[in-house]
Design an enzyme around this catalytic site. Structure first.
Site, mmCIF file in Angstrom:
data_model
loop_
_atom_site.group_PDB
_atom_site.id
_atom_site.type_symbol
_atom_site.label_atom_id
_atom_site.label_comp_id
_atom_site.label_asym_id
_atom_site.label_seq_id
_atom_site.Cartn_x
_atom_site.Cartn_y
_atom_site.Cartn_z
ATOM 1 N N CYS A 216 17.551 51.195 45.907
ATOM 2 C CA CYS A 216 16.647 50.107 46.322
ATOM 3 C C CYS A 216 16.301 50.287 47.794
ATOM 4 O O CYS A 216 17.101 50.814 48.555
ATOM 5 C CB CYS A 216 17.220 48.687 46.163
ATOM 6 S SG CYS A 216 17.417 48.169 44.450
ATOM 7 N N GLY B 46 13.191 53.347 44.839
ATOM 8 C CA GLY B 46 13.096 52.538 43.624
ATOM 9 C C GLY B 46 11.678 52.422 43.151
ATOM 10 O O GLY B 46 10.814 51.964 43.895
ATOM 11 N N ASN C 91 20.127 45.797 48.939
ATOM 12 C CA ASN C 91 20.354 47.187 48.530
ATOM 13 C C ASN C 91 21.856 47.430 48.490
ATOM 14 O O ASN C 91 22.550 47.171 49.464
ATOM 15 C CB ASN C 91 19.675 48.145 49.539
ATOM 16 C CG ASN C 91 20.020 49.603 49.290
ATOM 17 O OD1 ASN C 91 20.090 50.387 50.226
ATOM 18 N ND2 ASN C 91 20.231 49.991 48.059
ATOM 19 N N GLY C 92 22.330 47.948 47.357
ATOM 20 C CA GLY C 92 23.770 48.211 47.201
ATOM 21 C C GLY C 92 24.304 47.454 46.005
ATOM 22 O O GLY C 92 23.591 46.647 45.410
ATOM 23 N N CYS D 17 27.566 56.387 52.422
ATOM 24 C CA CYS D 17 27.371 57.126 51.165
ATOM 25 C C CYS D 17 26.857 58.533 51.475
ATOM 26 O O CYS D 17 25.722 58.703 51.933
ATOM 27 C CB CYS D 17 26.357 56.389 50.291
ATOM 28 S SG CYS D 17 25.819 57.364 48.888
ATOM 29 N N TYR E 32 20.976 63.779 48.556
ATOM 30 C CA TYR E 32 19.851 63.683 47.616
ATOM 31 C C TYR E 32 18.919 62.490 47.855
ATOM 32 O O TYR E 32 17.710 62.620 47.776
ATOM 33 C CB TYR E 32 20.392 63.584 46.186
ATOM 34 C CG TYR E 32 19.365 63.216 45.139
ATOM 35 C CD1 TYR E 32 18.463 64.162 44.660
ATOM 36 C CD2 TYR E 32 19.281 61.921 44.613
ATOM 37 C CE1 TYR E 32 17.517 63.838 43.702
ATOM 38 C CE2 TYR E 32 18.331 61.583 43.654
ATOM 39 C CZ TYR E 32 17.455 62.548 43.197
ATOM 40 O OH TYR E 32 16.523 62.224 42.251
ATOM 41 N N SER F 152 14.257 68.512 45.328
ATOM 42 C CA SER F 152 15.631 68.163 45.702
ATOM 43 C C SER F 152 16.397 69.285 46.376
ATOM 44 O O SER F 152 17.216 69.047 47.261
ATOM 45 C CB SER F 152 16.382 67.666 44.466
ATOM 46 O OG SER F 152 16.139 68.534 43.381
ATOM 47 N N ASP G 185 20.417 70.568 44.853
ATOM 48 C CA ASP G 185 21.273 69.668 45.641
ATOM 49 C C ASP G 185 22.531 69.260 44.885
ATOM 50 O O ASP G 185 23.599 69.132 45.471
ATOM 51 C CB ASP G 185 20.489 68.417 46.054
ATOM 52 C CG ASP G 185 20.199 67.537 44.852
ATOM 53 O OD1 ASP G 185 19.495 67.991 43.935
ATOM 54 O OD2 ASP G 185 20.728 66.414 44.807
ATOM 55 N N CYS H 294 32.481 59.947 44.555
ATOM 56 C CA CYS H 294 31.877 60.615 43.394
ATOM 57 C C CYS H 294 32.411 62.041 43.233
ATOM 58 O O CYS H 294 32.352 62.610 42.150
ATOM 59 C CB CYS H 294 30.352 60.587 43.466
ATOM 60 S SG CYS H 294 29.646 61.145 45.022
HETATM 61 P P1 AMP Z 1 21.011 67.326 35.860
HETATM 62 O O1 AMP Z 1 20.938 68.837 35.802
HETATM 63 O O2 AMP Z 1 20.474 66.700 34.603
HETATM 64 O O3 AMP Z 1 22.357 66.857 36.219
HETATM 65 O O4 AMP Z 1 19.992 66.874 37.007
HETATM 66 C C1 AMP Z 1 20.209 67.285 38.294
HETATM 67 C C2 AMP Z 1 19.120 66.772 39.190
HETATM 68 O O5 AMP Z 1 18.995 65.329 39.095
HETATM 69 C C3 AMP Z 1 19.462 67.059 40.635
HETATM 70 O O6 AMP Z 1 18.291 67.308 41.373
HETATM 71 C C4 AMP Z 1 20.078 65.770 41.072
HETATM 72 O O7 AMP Z 1 20.010 65.584 42.447
HETATM 73 C C5 AMP Z 1 19.202 64.758 40.387
HETATM 74 N N1 AMP Z 1 19.888 63.452 40.443
HETATM 75 C C6 AMP Z 1 20.315 62.877 41.547
HETATM 76 N N2 AMP Z 1 20.855 61.683 41.324
HETATM 77 C C7 AMP Z 1 20.813 61.491 40.034
HETATM 78 C C8 AMP Z 1 21.244 60.432 39.213
HETATM 79 N N3 AMP Z 1 21.814 59.354 39.725
HETATM 80 N N4 AMP Z 1 21.079 60.554 37.902
HETATM 81 C C9 AMP Z 1 20.517 61.650 37.418
HETATM 82 N N5 AMP Z 1 20.077 62.689 38.161
HETATM 83 C C10 AMP Z 1 20.207 62.619 39.460
#
Ligand code: AMP
Length: 461
Positions: free
Chosen positions: A2, A28, A102-103, A238, A244, A286, A349, A438
Site C-alpha cells: 500500500c 498497490g 500501510n502495513g 523491511c 523488490y 525486477s 531479485d 522471510c
Molecule cells: P515466482 O518465480 O513465481 O516465485 O515469481 C518470482 C517473481 O515474483 C520475482 O520477480 C519476485 O520478486 C516477484 N514477487 C515479489 N513479491 C512477490 C509476492 N509477494 N508474491 C509473488 N511474487 C512476488
C-alpha cells in the site's frame, strides 16, 4: 503493501495527493482514494482500480481544500470489496477523521474482540478501521495525548497518515517496518511512503519520519514526539522493500534503492560468479538493477535478452485457457537474436513460488539459449510475512519445500545460486536495522495466531 500520502497547507492539496499516488502506484493497484478538507467540509473520492482510472479533472476539482490524505491499496486477500478502499473516513465528536494505513498490525484479533465486546460495530475487514475505533473510544484529549494513547496499543507494522480537520498526522511503528518520508512543499509539507512521490510533486526531501515518531502538521508547523519506549525497540526495516517492492528511484531507510540493488548484485557476483558466460541478463524489471551490479562486478557484457511490454499491468487477466497460454509472452518477449546459442547468466531479485521463474526460463530456453545459470539477489524465502508483504503460506513458498538443487530442477536451469544472508546484510548501511524474517523465520515482533510455530526474536511476551 500500500502507498500513502498526506499534504498540508497547499491550495492544490488533492491534485498533489493525486500526483503522489501516481508515483506510488506500484505499491498497490487494487484501489485508491483521496480525502480533502476545505476548512468547512470534507470531500472524498475512492474506488477500485488504478489511480489514472479513478480520478479525472472533475473529481479532482470536487476534492476542495488545502489539506488532503490519500491511499493506494494492494489487496492481500481475494475479496476486493469497495468498502475496504481507503482512506477510511468517519465523523466523531463533530469532527471528521480520516486515516490511510500501510502495513499489517499483528494484534488485530485481540483489539477487534476487545472493541466488539465494548460495543463497536465494524463495517470493513481493514485493520485501519480498528485504529479509528480506538481513536473514537479514547478519552477526549488534546491531539498529542490522544494519538500516543491509541498508537501505543498497536503492534506490528504501521506507517499511517491521518487527517483531522485542518491537520495531518504522520506516524510510524517503533520498528520502522514500512517507510514514511517528509518533504517541504511550498508553505506546507508532504508525507509519503517513498521519496519518489516527493520528486514528482517537486517537494524538497526533509527527512524520514523516525521509527516510533508521530508528527502533527498544521500549516507550516510540525509538532514531533515519540511513542513511549519506542527508542528502546530494535529497528526492523523491511529488507524486501529494498530487494523488490520499493521503486528504485526512491530513497528509503536512509539509502537509495537503486544503489542497494546494484550492491546486492555485486555481492552476488562475488559469492556466485559464472565462468565462461557470454553475458548477464535480468528478468525485467525486477532483476534489472541487481543484474547491472552483477555484470559490472565481473566485467561481463550486459544484455536485455527480454523486452518488456509496458502496456501490461500486473492485472492482466486471463479469462480463457487459450489466452492463459500467452500470459508470459504478453509481458516479456525473449529475443532469439540475442539469446540463441549463448551461455547466459539470468539475474532475478527473488523466487517466491517459482512458477513465474519457470515460465520465464522456458521462454529463454525456447529462444535458443545454450546454458542458463540463474542468480537470485536475496536468500531463499522460507517464511511468510506478517508485516505487510504479500507472501503466500509457508507451504506455497518453494524454498520451504525444496532444496536449492530441487528448485533448480523445478525451474529448469543449469545452475542456481542465491545471495547469502550475511552477504545481503553486508551491503546494507546498517545491517542490524532490518527485518529478515522471510529468510530466517525469526520474527522481531509478535505474530498473530500460533506463535509457537515461529521464532520470536527479542519479543516481549
Ligand atoms: P515466482 O518465480 O513465481 O516465485 O515469481 C518470482 C517473481 O515474483 C520475482 O520477480 C519476485 O520478486 C516477484 N514477487 C515479489 N513479491 C512477490 C509476492 N509477494 N508474491 C509473488 N511474487 C512476488
Amino acid at each position: 503493501m500500500c502507498g500513502i500520502v498526506g499534504i498540508s497547507d497547499h491550495p492544490e492539496a488533492s491534485k498533489l495527493a493525486y500526483l503522489g499516488l501516481y508515483a506510488l502506484q506500484h505499491r498497490g493497484e487494487e484501489a485508491a482514494g483521496i480525502v480533502s478538507y476545505d476548512g468547512k467540509d470534507v470531500h472524498i473520492v475512492k474506488d477500485r482500480g488504478l489511480v489514472v482510472d479513478i480520478f479525472d479533472a472533475k473529481t479532482l476539482e470536487s476534492l476542495k481544500g488545502s489539506v488532503a490524505i490519500a491511499h493506494t491499496r494492494y489487496s492481500t486477500t481475494g475479496s476486493s470489496n469497495k468498502k475496504n478502499c481507503q482512506p477510511f473516513l468517519v465523523t466523531h465528536r463533530n469532527r471528521a477523521l480520516a486515516v490511510a494505513h500501510n502495513g499489517n498490525l499483528t494484534n488485530t484479533e485481540e483489539l477487534y474482540h476487545r472493541l466488539e465486546e465494548d460495543g463497536s460495530i465494524f463495517q470493513t475487514s481493514m485493520d485501519s478501521e480498528i485504529i479509528v475505533h480506538l481513536l473514537a473510544k479514547a478519552p477526549n484529549a488534546e491531539h498529542k495525548k490522544w494519538f500516543v494513547n491509541v498508537l501505543s496499543q498497536l503492534k506490528g507494522a504501521f506507517s499511517l497518515v491521518f487527517m483531522i480537520e485542518g491537520a495531518i498526522v504522520g506516524a510510524r511503528d517503533p520498528q520502522g517496518f514500512r517507510p514514511l518520508v517528509l518533504g517541504k512543499l511550498g508553505n506546507g509539507y508532504i508525507l509519503a511512503s517513498e521519496s519518489c512521490a516527493l520528486d514528482l510533486t517537486k517537494a524538497e526531501f526533509v527527512r524520514e519520519i523516525d521509527p516510533g515518531e508521530v508528527v502533527i502538521i498544521r500549516g507550516d508547523k510540525i509538532d514531533s514526539f515519540y511513542l513511549p519506549g519506542s527508542e528502546k525497540e530494535k529497528k526492523a526495516h523491511c529488507i524486501f522493500e529494498n530487494i523488490y517492492f520499493a521503486r528504485p528511484d526512491s530513497t528509503i531507510f536512509n539509502d537509495n534503492v537503486y544503489l542497494v540493488r546494484k550492491r546486492l548484485g555485486a555481492q552476488l557476483a562475488k559469492e556466485a560468479p559464472a565462468k565462461g558466460a557470454d553475458f548477464v541478463m535480468p528478468i525485467p524489471d525486477s532483476g534489472v538493477y541487481a543484474a547491472l551490479g552483477y555484470a559490472q562486478e565481473l566485467g561481463l557484457p550486459y544484455e536485455m535478452g527480454m523486452i518488456r511490454n509496458h502496456y501490461v499491468g500486473r492485472t492482466f487477466t486471463q479469462p480463457t485457457q487459450f489466452l492463459r497460454d500467452f500470459r508470459v509472452r504478453v509481458k516479456l518477449n525473449p529475443m532469439r537474436e540475442v539469446i540463441a546459442g549463448k551461455k547466459i547468466i539470468v539475474v532475478e531479485d527473488s523466487i517466491v513460488r517459482g512458477t513465474t521463474s519457470r515460465s520465464r526460463i522456458r521462454e529463454i530456453r525456447a529462444a535458443g539459449a545454450k546454458e542458463i545459470h540463474m542468480r537470485i539477489s536475496c536468500p531463499p524465502i522460507v517464511s511468510p510475512c506478517f508485516y505487510g508483504i504479500d507472501f503466500p503460506s509457508k507451504e506455497e513458498l518453494i524454498a520451504n519445500e525444496k532444496t536449492i538443487a530441487e528448485i533448480a530442477k523445478f525451474i529448469e536451469v543449469d545452475s542456481l545460486s542465491y545471495l547469502s544472508l550475511d552477504g545481503m546484510l553486508s551491503v546494507m548501511k546498517d545491517s542490524k536495522a532490518f527485518c529478515h524474517a522471510c529468510f530466517t523465520g525469526k520474527y522481531p515482533v509478535l505474530v498473530p495466531g500460533n506463535t509457537s510455530k515461529y521464532v520470536l526474536e527479542g519479543v516481549k511476551k
